[in-house]
Design a protein around this motif. Sequence first.
Motif, PDB file in Angstrom:
ATOM      1  N   ASP A  44      53.748 -41.190 -59.685  1.00 18.20           N
ATOM      2  CA  ASP A  44      53.777 -42.374 -60.560  1.00 18.20           C
ATOM      3  C   ASP A  44      52.633 -42.269 -61.564  1.00 18.20           C
ATOM      4  O   ASP A  44      52.097 -43.265 -62.041  1.00 18.20           O
ATOM      5  CB  ASP A  44      53.735 -43.690 -59.768  1.00 18.20           C
ATOM      6  N   GLU A  48      52.173 -46.512 -63.535  1.00 14.70           N
ATOM      7  CA  GLU A  48      51.777 -46.978 -62.219  1.00 14.70           C
ATOM      8  C   GLU A  48      52.871 -47.819 -61.547  1.00 14.70           C
ATOM      9  O   GLU A  48      53.398 -48.768 -62.148  1.00 14.70           O
ATOM     10  CB  GLU A  48      50.475 -47.791 -62.338  1.00 14.70           C
ATOM     11  N   TRP A  51      57.689 -44.615 -59.380  1.00 17.88           N
ATOM     12  CA  TRP A  51      57.689 -43.257 -58.838  1.00 17.88           C
ATOM     13  C   TRP A  51      58.941 -42.515 -59.276  1.00 17.88           C
ATOM     14  O   TRP A  51      60.049 -43.033 -59.144  1.00 17.88           O
ATOM     15  CB  TRP A  51      57.596 -43.311 -57.311  1.00 17.88           C
ATOM     16  N   GLY A  80      47.135 -47.710 -55.729  1.00 15.11           N
ATOM     17  CA  GLY A  80      47.107 -48.042 -57.156  1.00 15.11           C
ATOM     18  C   GLY A  80      47.016 -46.813 -58.041  1.00 15.11           C
ATOM     19  O   GLY A  80      47.633 -45.791 -57.759  1.00 15.11           O
ATOM     20  N   THR A  81      46.224 -46.931 -59.092  1.00 15.11           N
ATOM     21  CA  THR A  81      46.147 -45.837 -60.067  1.00 15.11           C
ATOM     22  C   THR A  81      45.340 -44.640 -59.553  1.00 15.11           C
ATOM     23  O   THR A  81      45.338 -43.597 -60.187  1.00 15.11           O
ATOM     24  CB  THR A  81      45.500 -46.324 -61.382  1.00 15.11           C
ATOM     25  N   LYS A  83      45.938 -43.156 -56.623  1.00 16.84           N
ATOM     26  CA  LYS A  83      46.833 -42.299 -55.839  1.00 16.84           C
ATOM     27  C   LYS A  83      48.198 -42.232 -56.513  1.00 16.84           C
ATOM     28  O   LYS A  83      49.012 -43.146 -56.394  1.00 16.84           O
ATOM     29  CB  LYS A  83      46.964 -42.821 -54.408  1.00 16.84           C
ATOM     30  N   ASN A  84      48.431 -41.132 -57.204  1.00 13.82           N
ATOM     31  CA  ASN A  84      49.645 -41.008 -58.015  1.00 13.82           C
ATOM     32  C   ASN A  84      50.515 -39.826 -57.625  1.00 13.82           C
ATOM     33  O   ASN A  84      51.468 -39.501 -58.333  1.00 13.82           O
ATOM     34  CB  ASN A  84      49.271 -40.890 -59.495  1.00 13.82           C
TER      35      ASN A  84
END
Length: 113
Positions: A44, A48, A51, A80-81, A83-84
């Motif tokens: 993502d 954010e 996915w 949040g931002t 963990k992408n």
Amino acid sequence: MRQFCQALGGDLINLSDITFYRDLMLYFRGLDLPNVHFWIGATDEEKEGFWVWTDGSPVTMGTPYWANFGDKHQQMPTGGTSKNCAMLDATFHYYFSSYYCSNSKDVHPICEQ
Ligand SMILES: [Ca+2]
């Protein structure tokens, strides 16, 4: 981690097909794997909370893909931002888990052609 697969002429694995995901889990089960995790092709990073797989198709949220954890049975993805990227987390029986998009010796890419 994506570049690793692309250098081999493929990309990180897409597990949108639940039967394929199940088959992979059965395969893992037969391997007696150590405590390692695996990168999959879901992120993502672009937007954010949205996915997508490497082909841009949406990743299905919730059960039976994403891991539950903790006393309050929270469900991934979290973070949040920060963990992408997504991995199959050995700690959570290889359900999807959101994670930091950085190389880690304990997380290995699964590539597909
Ligand atoms: Ca995120």
